[in-house]
Write a protein that holds these residues in place. Structure first.
Motif, short mmCIF file in Angstrom:
data_model
loop_
_atom_site.label_atom_id
_atom_site.label_comp_id
_atom_site.label_asym_id
_atom_site.label_seq_id
_atom_site.Cartn_x
_atom_site.Cartn_y
_atom_site.Cartn_z
N GLN A 116 0.82 -1.21 0.00
CA GLN A 116 0.00 0.00 0.00
C GLN A 116 0.85 1.26 0.00
O GLN A 116 0.35 2.36 -0.23
CB GLN A 116 -1.00 -0.03 1.16
N GLY A 117 2.15 1.11 0.23
CA GLY A 117 3.05 2.25 0.11
C GLY A 117 2.91 3.25 1.24
O GLY A 117 2.09 3.09 2.15
N GLY A 118 3.73 4.28 1.16
CA GLY A 118 3.66 5.34 2.16
C GLY A 118 4.26 4.93 3.49
O GLY A 118 4.17 5.66 4.47
N SER A 119 4.89 3.73 3.54
CA SER A 119 5.49 3.29 4.78
C SER A 119 6.82 4.02 5.00
O SER A 119 7.48 4.43 4.05
CB SER A 119 5.73 1.78 4.70
N THR A 127 10.98 -0.97 -3.39
CA THR A 127 10.17 -1.02 -4.61
C THR A 127 10.81 -1.96 -5.63
O THR A 127 10.13 -2.74 -6.28
CB THR A 127 10.06 0.39 -5.23
N GLY B 117 6.27 4.19 -6.86
CA GLY B 117 6.65 4.23 -5.45
C GLY B 117 8.14 4.45 -5.25
O GLY B 117 8.90 4.57 -6.21
N GLY B 122 7.00 10.46 -1.69
CA GLY B 122 5.90 9.54 -1.42
C GLY B 122 5.68 9.40 0.08
O GLY B 122 6.60 9.11 0.82
N THR B 123 4.46 9.65 0.53
CA THR B 123 4.14 9.55 1.96
C THR B 123 2.80 8.85 2.08
O THR B 123 2.16 8.54 1.08
CB THR B 123 4.00 10.95 2.60
N SER B 124 2.36 8.64 3.32
CA SER B 124 1.04 8.05 3.48
C SER B 124 -0.03 9.00 2.93
O SER B 124 -1.08 8.57 2.49
CB SER B 124 0.78 7.72 4.95
N THR B 127 -0.14 8.48 -0.89
CA THR B 127 -0.80 7.19 -1.11
C THR B 127 -2.32 7.34 -0.96
O THR B 127 -3.08 6.79 -1.74
CB THR B 127 -0.29 6.15 -0.09
#
Lengths: 241, 241
Positions: A116-119, A127, B117, B122-124, B127
């Motif tokens: 889901q990304g954003g971690s 990636t 990604g 890129g952040t939560s 996302t």
């Protein structure tokens, strides 16, 4: 516990064994919690070792440990799609998906957080690891389709399905693993065949692949059942034929 | 250039207009370069203003500007799938995909960087913005399918297709926009119909949706052509029927 016990335990493991033990502990933690909620103290505690020892093996701290654990999980995942090239395509795919979905079910929180990304631990390296798994899965499937040089349409169809399987896995976890694993597996196999057949309508190479694959499917197998069901659904649309 | 000119230019725009001008300049830059290669100096230069002025509007710097530009792009993208609920489903989907693929083509580098990604910005939150677009697209499509309460299988099919479209878009950009946009669009519509039909084989609600949708498709339209092509491909597999 005497102070000697842990020391002896440390000595018993080789460097490789210790590294692997720490990775297992990390993977277990990262599987069920988002990376934000895993600390090096947790990993040390789970492995029954000291925090400095974790740092000795992974001087880059949590980020390095996470990437190493992810690489190890990626290897397991890539093996899911390795399957002997025998029997009907749907049987091979079903067995691969059984392993894949079991993996997803066992690594639920970690799998979701990763994709889901954003971690906080997501980087271009993580990636790249995930993309490597996707490429490996596509390679396995194309080998099962038995084409030496897959063209762009066949490759795109396979890669679209792999992404769709990922999306389905995330939704499946989100909906408390509903539908049951075997139903989801059968459905995903059917979706793959449907996508292949639609691509076959505009691509000669894919049409050949579909013909060869269907010839190996038994009438009482999943594709026979699917074909007969589809006929009853589209039967009212005779004006299209 | 005299020092008066830019000052006069600054005064001419309201706060809202200035913000929107900066966002447009940022979006144009983020569309064609990865976020790593865009600096606030570039944005200031592109908008013909000073760096401090960019910071006055976006005190959070590049991250804030990126997220604001992304939000603005997300609104445009969500509108792609808004389409009057009239005519055959494949016509509506085709028009939506025309707009979507045109957007993807115009924002190529930014689109890839965002979805692949691992980007520094890129952040939560980014996302969440992307997920919002996916949810909006799924909502539009489900409304076109004309079901008041879509069940889990129908919803999953739609969301799987949306992810597959994203994957196809990334591959399309990667392969220098081959196949041509209109061919990719038709193919993606056919893939959607194929996935719906396969789901219809095991889900009564989807079967009803498919029957209603096929009834509106003309024989000389894309689904008529697809159906006749599919019959020639699967014609050799009579043992399955």
């Amino acid at each position: 516990m005497t102070s000697e016990a842990p020391t002896r335990a440390y000595r018993r493991l080789s460097v490789e064994e210790r590294r692997s033990q720490l990775l297992d502990a990390a993977l277990e933690l990262f599987a069920h919690r988002v990376p934000e909620d895993v600390s090096l103290d947790d990993v040390a505690e789970a492995a029954g070792v000291s925090r400095p020892l974790v740092y000795r093996y992974f001087p880059g701290g949590k980020q390095q440990l996470y990437e190493a654990a992810l690489r190890s999980a990626a290897e397991d995942l890539e093996h899911c799609f390795a399957e002997p090239p025998e029997g009907p395509l749907t049987q091979r795919l079903s067995r691969a998906l059984d392993r894949y979905l079991a993996f997803v079910g066992e690594h639920d929180a970690g799998f979701s957080a990763l994709l889901q990304g954003g971690s906080v631990v997501g980087t271009s390296r993580t990636t790249a690891i995930v993309d490597g798994v996707r490429r490996a899965a596509a390679g396995h499937i194309l080998r099962h389709l038995d084409v030496a040089e897959p063209g762009p349409r066949l490759r795109m169809t396979v890669r679209m399905w792999i992404t769709a399987v990922e999306a389905a896995s995330l939704i499946w976890l989100d909906e408390d693993k509903e539908p049951p694993l075997d139903e989801l597996r059968d459905w995903l196999v059917e979706q793959f065949v449907a996508c292949l057949v639609a691509t076959a309508a505009r691509d000669a190479q894919t049409a050949e692949v579909v013909r060869a694959a269907l010839a190996l499917e038994p009438a009482d197998g999943p594709i026979g059942t699917l074909a007969r069901q589809v006929l009853t659904v589209v039967g009212d649309a005779a004006h299209l034929l």
